[in-house]
Scaffold this motif. Sequence first.
Motif, PDB file in Angstrom:
ATOM      1  N   GLN A  29      45.668  31.668  45.104  1.00 33.74           N
ATOM      2  CA  GLN A  29      44.520  32.348  45.657  1.00 33.74           C
ATOM      3  C   GLN A  29      44.659  33.830  45.383  1.00 33.74           C
ATOM      4  N   VAL A  30      43.557  34.461  44.964  1.00 30.01           N
ATOM      5  CA  VAL A  30      43.593  35.836  44.502  1.00 30.01           C
ATOM      6  C   VAL A  30      42.550  36.661  45.252  1.00 30.01           C
ATOM      7  N   ARG A  31      42.955  37.862  45.674  1.00 30.62           N
ATOM      8  CA  ARG A  31      42.012  38.828  46.234  1.00 30.62           C
ATOM      9  C   ARG A  31      42.258  40.169  45.555  1.00 30.62           C
ATOM     10  N   ILE A  32      41.172  40.820  45.125  1.00 31.27           N
ATOM     11  CA  ILE A  32      41.300  42.108  44.447  1.00 31.27           C
ATOM     12  C   ILE A  32      40.213  43.037  44.965  1.00 31.27           C
ATOM     13  N   LYS A 260      45.564  44.121  44.092  1.00 27.05           N
ATOM     14  CA  LYS A 260      45.336  42.674  43.992  1.00 27.05           C
ATOM     15  C   LYS A 260      46.466  41.941  44.701  1.00 27.05           C
ATOM     16  N   THR A 261      46.119  40.953  45.517  1.00 25.65           N
ATOM     17  CA  THR A 261      47.106  40.110  46.181  1.00 25.65           C
ATOM     18  C   THR A 261      46.911  38.668  45.732  1.00 25.65           C
ATOM     19  N   GLU A 262      48.005  38.039  45.309  1.00 26.58           N
ATOM     20  CA  GLU A 262      47.987  36.629  44.915  1.00 26.58           C
ATOM     21  C   GLU A 262      48.970  35.868  45.801  1.00 26.58           C
ATOM     22  N   ILE A 263      48.535  34.741  46.353  1.00 31.15           N
ATOM     23  CA  ILE A 263      49.424  33.890  47.145  1.00 31.15           C
ATOM     24  C   ILE A 263      49.553  32.563  46.418  1.00 31.15           C
TER      25      ILE A 263
END
Length: 416
Positions: A29-32, A260-263
Amino acid sequence: MKIAKTLLPLSITLSSILFAGQALAEQTQVRIAGKSGTTSVVETKKDSDLVSDSVSSKATKEPVDLNRTSSYASKQVTTNLKAELQLELDKSPAKTRSEMRAKKSELPEKSEKSMSSSMNHLYIYDASVYLSEDYDADGYYTKISVNFDVDAYYDEHYDVYAELFIRKNGESEWTHYYTTNVFSIYGDNTSDDYTVTTKLNSGFPPGRYEVLIDLFEYGYSGVVDTFTEYDDPDLGWLPLEDKTYESGNVSSDTWVSTVKTEIWTDNDNDGFYRDFTISFDVDTEQSSRDVYAVLYQRRPGFSWEYETETAVFTVVGANADDVISIDAEWQSGYPTDYYDFRIELIDANTGEILDDVSSEFSPLLEVPLEDAGRDTQSTVVNPPPSSTSYGSGGGSWSLLGVSLLGLFGWARRKRS
């Protein structure tokens, strides 16, 4: 997963089950986001109002263990975060109130309670505003907290949420700046009020502003109530400015521009992850600068805690391909919860703090995480692969049953 009554080849059945589980666990899952004009942190008197029952049963109030164990690695990568961000911005929803209201929804307009009553059954009873952070003492504040109390005409529980808008006095169009989580209220209870605290980062010149609140019942598309300064003067004529106008602030020529955060891994499929990557692009007005970053984390209701610091990296101008990346895996001591992160950017030669960011970037907020000890499979697949956990119940066959059936047929052929 159930196996149909039609018997499948053993190799296909087992491999497909294992592959499906692995694919689900390794889904990324990615948030930018770039630095936002406003940054918001929600506070409420009832933590349970902010999360679903399944999440609240997982999240605990135990603190992060002082002896927690984790592994971190930092590197510089050539990922173009600005290009990725632009793709997201091209798909971003409308931000003005008129555009948001013009959106069509497949949800029903009103609930049965609303349709059976001559008046709306939910309403905003009261609102108040608290202003803070005026470092240059010019009478204009950079931080605003809006508190509002939602009530109902019936003594029942309702799930609601609100959209908050702001505009400068005299302007015609409202600008959306925050949507709350879904939270619960009961009748006219006074203990279920909700607070949105917002820091103004950019785009707000000194002036008088007003706030508007649109209230919704969760599951229904129509606005239940609208609350403005005409309903409560506390929401109007607010002396505000963003932090760039605060002459007491130390400006820096080097800053974090995109995050950007990737889990990565969620073995037990509960929505909380054990490892993650935080990447951020640093821009500087100098030709180049040597910097490093310090990473902190905190859980709701707790203070910031140091996690790690990166190696020293050289950033060049506004290049998009000199991104700093932090890879992390949490082994133990981290309770299941939504974590916020904070990045301090430091000059490697002087020790000067060049930038300090957290809620300016939504990817750094409410990241669902837990340690590896808590991220365990609820159903463990152990050899031999003849476990009845792969059966479908009535009318289906386990792997062991299929094997015994084959042995039974072989025995009958031997006797004949």
